[in-house]
Motif scaffolding. Structure first.
Motif, PDB file in Angstrom:
ATOM      1  N   LEU A 258       0.838  -1.190   0.000  1.00 16.37           N
ATOM      2  CA  LEU A 258       0.000   0.000   0.000  1.00 16.37           C
ATOM      3  C   LEU A 258       0.881   1.250   0.000  1.00 16.37           C
ATOM      4  O   LEU A 258       2.070   1.189   0.286  1.00 16.37           O
ATOM      5  N   VAL A 259       0.259   2.352  -0.347  1.00 12.98           N
ATOM      6  CA  VAL A 259       0.964   3.625  -0.336  1.00 12.98           C
ATOM      7  C   VAL A 259       0.466   4.427   0.861  1.00 12.98           C
ATOM      8  O   VAL A 259      -0.743   4.526   1.085  1.00 12.98           O
ATOM      9  N   ARG A 261       0.883   8.082   3.362  1.00 15.11           N
ATOM     10  CA  ARG A 261       1.353   9.461   3.369  1.00 15.11           C
ATOM     11  C   ARG A 261       2.031   9.742   4.705  1.00 15.11           C
ATOM     12  O   ARG A 261       1.416   9.553   5.765  1.00 15.11           O
ATOM     13  N   SER A 278       3.958  17.107   3.632  1.00 20.77           N
ATOM     14  CA  SER A 278       3.801  15.664   3.752  1.00 20.77           C
ATOM     15  C   SER A 278       4.079  15.019   2.408  1.00 20.77           C
ATOM     16  O   SER A 278       4.047  15.695   1.372  1.00 20.77           O
ATOM     17  N   TYR A 279       4.367  13.729   2.410  1.00 19.48           N
ATOM     18  CA  TYR A 279       4.711  13.072   1.153  1.00 19.48           C
ATOM     19  C   TYR A 279       4.314  11.612   1.220  1.00 19.48           C
ATOM     20  O   TYR A 279       4.155  11.035   2.295  1.00 19.48           O
ATOM     21  N   GLU A 280       4.151  11.020   0.030  1.00 19.61           N
ATOM     22  CA  GLU A 280       3.719   9.631  -0.041  1.00 19.61           C
ATOM     23  C   GLU A 280       4.910   8.696  -0.183  1.00 19.61           C
ATOM     24  O   GLU A 280       5.905   9.030  -0.826  1.00 19.61           O
ATOM     25  N   LYS A 281       4.787   7.508   0.389  1.00 21.12           N
ATOM     26  CA  LYS A 281       5.849   6.506   0.350  1.00 21.12           C
ATOM     27  C   LYS A 281       5.213   5.113   0.332  1.00 21.12           C
ATOM     28  O   LYS A 281       4.082   4.927   0.748  1.00 21.12           O
ATOM     29  N   THR A 282       5.984   4.145  -0.144  1.00 21.04           N
ATOM     30  CA  THR A 282       5.569   2.745  -0.027  1.00 21.04           C
ATOM     31  C   THR A 282       6.295   2.052   1.113  1.00 21.04           C
ATOM     32  O   THR A 282       5.936   0.940   1.499  1.00 21.04           O
ATOM     33  N   ALA A 283       7.335   2.693   1.623  1.00 23.71           N
ATOM     34  CA  ALA A 283       8.122   2.153   2.728  1.00 23.71           C
ATOM     35  C   ALA A 283       8.929   3.313   3.275  1.00 23.71           C
ATOM     36  O   ALA A 283       9.159   4.300   2.576  1.00 23.71           O
ATOM     37  N   ILE A 284       9.357   3.209   4.519  1.00 27.48           N
ATOM     38  CA  ILE A 284      10.160   4.303   5.056  1.00 27.48           C
ATOM     39  C   ILE A 284      11.246   3.752   5.966  1.00 27.48           C
ATOM     40  O   ILE A 284      11.006   2.816   6.733  1.00 27.48           O
TER      41      ILE A 284
END
Lengths: 332, 389
Positions: A258-259, A261, A278-284
């Motif tokens: 999932l994606v 934010r 803010s920004y979107e990620k698939t992993a952090i």
């Protein structure tokens, strides 16, 4: 605004990892309770004056608590009254990052701070932290914005208040950590351990390794690890993942395909009145001690495995599946 | 509808120190070699794509998952985790059984960008073994013939580019690869990489062209080339299980997107400049690199101090990529006995992992996760198109 008291006892205990029972040191919520991994969550509200009282120390060494991210921590103890928490020295050598509780010390020690900013934070040992944090002396502090519990308030069910993109339907805190069981066994039995040999062999979320992560809260087989990590949400709900790394390694939390934010880092919201960063990620990727708040809104139903993208941490004793992984079930 | 066919196979990688390493990879042809990384998949925003996978491995199932692609179906149903007979997790998504099993994935990318595709089956083994590749999704309005529409993220997103390069990081522990080859126990806890790769190659092989015949399983070069002022899009993908701080010399780069999502909220530009980007495991970063160093223009060559020629060396002692002249496009004298690999008076800048032990091949410098950025006085426009090095 209230005066909030949270009591902690430092004790020895054991945690159950898949295939191995391991000694640990943890914070217990009462004189008679078992210690927990992670320690009891301290949930307070902005404006609260928080007293974290360390009542006793079962270890044969000093123990203290530091509060990374909190401003101005004060200390109260019987002998010295109120003073600013500060590093402790003996013969010119620092022996603790902050005021500590000796095993033989009279009475409790209380750490006091004003909860000034909402967010997710750690509390952890400040004495020989290279050993004591690894042994389990860490826990989470959740600080709520003031209108958090009031349905009519714009801050209701938000992590950081109105306008920060942090209003959620479901919230889950995931405390990441790595465990070197040989180190635990050595330190628990009083043997020497060279921290340079640190080599974790288990990876945990909220103190458990997969598949135990998906078992329920307060599972009787894991009395010192009462917090499960399975997550249930429905399609379209706003799921806030509050991810915080109490381990010594960096970990990349992957959102199961999932994606999400990223709405805050280290307790600082990324969206303010001035700018939405803010920004979107698939992993952090989280360094040790760091936290991120990530909003995930599943668009469809299914089972999703939230996991460490460092795939070598998805094993128990070299066997997949295991380690730092849990399941999100999204219902229609 | 676009269709991509992939075969999961085994093969042997070549490393610059003469080693040959068993690996698993995807191939684009039933009779072709496994390759590291797998074939670039180029899709288009809003257009359905089908990826058919045939698993020729004999030992275990294989799957493909790509973070950031939602609504993926297999056999008409949303993909989902696969479990073994004891209820234990085997794959994050539907998989192809060993010995020729197949699975067909269909999805419609909702966002343009740079993505990783990788095995979702026993990922602690299959991803380090090499079952990964790049998925590039073009914006729906992409048109390489019109500069304003030759973008990474669509018209008006300030992501126009002149050339693009995919750089995929990875690590190789030859001991674990040998364990898989020989059927010995696979102990990921012993993971100790000896090779660090860009596009499946170690330096100096990273600087060779695409499709050189002596690297049949590693078809993608990692050399970045452009001319001054051009907008060079570098798509970083972290396919390994470790993080790598990639650092280009010559010019700082602007991170315009992460994980296939533009760094922009409404009218707010959230892109940022960095001279080192930590390429985290499983994550992607799109960088715009625009070399205009030291005030260079065609009319104003660079007034630079001659570098210490020893610092211009690469590879064997006596090799250099220095042109002998501080002026772009102008060649000068090279000391007798020094071999220059500079053909057109171009400038070379390193691009490498700043974790310096990783720019070795099994401990020997130079090597590993390192390549060069070449700034040329002029360059064929076909250089820096996907699939051409």
């Amino acid at each position: 605004m209230a005066l909030v008291v949270r009591n902690l006892w430092v004790k020895r205990g054991t945690v159950s990892l898949p295939g191995k029972t391991v000694p640990f040191w943890g914070f217990a919520p009462s004189d008679t309770a078992l210690p927990r991994l992670p320690g009891p969550t301290i949930e307070v509200t902005v404006g609260d004056m928080v007293f974290v009282v360390l009542w006793s120390n079962e270890l044969s060494e000093r123990v203290s608590i530091v509060f990374p991210g909190q401003r101005s921590v004060w200390v109260m103890s019987g002998l010295w009254g109120v003073r600013k928490a500060s590093p402790q020295y003996e013969n010119g050598r620092m022996v603790s990052l902050t005021d500590f509780l000796d095993r033989s010390a009279p009475g409790p020690i209380a750490y006091v701070f004003n909860a000034t900013r909402p967010g997710v934070y750690l509390y952890e040992s400040g004495t020989s932290p290279e050993r004591q944090v690894q042994m389990g002396l860490y826990g989470v502090i959740l600080i709520r914005p003031q209108g958090y519990s009031t349905p009519t308030d714009p801050d209701y069910k938000t992590a950081y208040g109105a306008g920060t993109g942090s209003r959620f339907d479901v919230e889950k805190t995931l405390v990441l950590a790595d465990i070197d069981t040989l180190m635990h066994e050595a330190l628990a039995s009083g043997e020497a351990y060279n921290i340079l040999d640190y080599s974790p062999d288990y990876w945990v979320m909220n103190g458990r390794s997969c598949p135990d992560t998906v078992r329920s809260d307060r599972d009787p087989a894991m009395p010192s690890q009462p917090v499960g990590s399975s997550i249930a949400a429905r399609v379209g709900q706003r799921l806030l993942l509050r991810i915080i790394n109490a381990g010594f390694q960096n970990h990349t939390l992957h959102f199961g395909g999932l994606v999400g934010r990223v709405v805050a880092g280290d307790g600082y919201p990324l969206a303010t009145r001035a700018v939405d960063a803010s920004y979107e990620k698939t992993a952090i990727t989280l360094g040790s001690g760091q936290s991120f708040d990530v909003m995930v809104t599943p668009a469809g139903p299914g089972e999703f495995y939230l996991r460490d993208r460092d795939y070598n941490h998805l094993v128990n004793r070299d066997s997949f599946p295991g380690g730092m992984m849990t399941r999100l079930d999204v219902a229609p | 509808m676009a269709t991509v066919n992939l075969w999961a196979k085994d093969g042997y990688l070549s490393t610059p120190d003469g080693n040959s390493v068993y690996f698993w990879g995807f191939s684009a042809e039933p009779g072709g070699p496994a390759q590291l990384p797998g074939p670039h998949i180029v899709a288009r925003e809003g257009e359905a794509i089908t990826v058919n996978l045939v698993n020729t491995l004999e030992s275990e199932p294989v799957s493909i998952s790509s973070s950031g692609q939602t609504n993926v179906t297999a056999g008409g149903r949303p993909v989902g985790p696969q479990y073994g007979p004891g209820g234990e997790l085997v794959s994050f998504v539907d998989h192809a059984e060993p010995g020729g099993g197949t699975v067909s994935y269909s999805f419609t990318p909702t966002h343009p960008g740079t993505f990783l595709y990788e095995s979702g089956t026993y990922p602690h083994k299959q991803v380090p073994m090499g079952l990964y590749g790049a998925l590039i999704v073009r914006p729906s309005d992409y048109d390489p013939a019109i500069p304003a529409y030759k973008t990474a993220y669509g018209f008006g997103t300030d992501t126009e580019f002149d050339r693009e390069y995919v750089l995929i990081t990875g690590e190789i522990d030859p001991g674990l690869h040998q364990a898989v080859e020989q059927g010995w126990p696979y102990r990921i806890s012993k993971f100790k990489p000896r090779y660090w790769t860009l596009n499946g190659r170690c330096a100096p092989d990273t600087m060779f062209h695409d499709d050189v015949p002596y690297l049949p399983c590693q078809p993608y070069g990692a050399m970045v080339m452009g001319v001054p002022g051009e907008r060079i899009l570098m798509r970083y993908i972290g396919a390994g299980i470790e993080n790598h701080p990639l650092h280009p010399h010559g010019q700082h780069a602007r991170v315009v997107a992460q994980d296939g999502r533009l760094l922009r909220n409404g009218g707010t530009d959230c892109s940022f400049k960095r001279f080192t980007v930590l390429v985290g495991a499983g994550q992607t970063y799109d960088l715009m690199y625009q070399w205009s160093g030291l005030g260079y223009t065609l009319r104003s060559p660079i007034p630079t101090t001659l570098p210490n020629r020893r610092n211009m060396g690469i590879g064997e002692a006596g090799w250099t990529m220095w042109s002998g002249s501080p002026y772009l496009g102008v060649k000068g004298d090279i000391p007798v006995g020094v071999v220059s690999f500079n053909e057109f008076g171009e400038y070379y800048f390193m691009l490498h992992s700043h974790e310096e032990p990783q720019i070795t091949n099994w401990g020997e410098f130079p090597g590993g996760m390192m390549t060069m950025i070449g700034i040329y006085p002029s360059l064929n426009p076909r250089v820096g198109t996907l699939g051409m090095g």
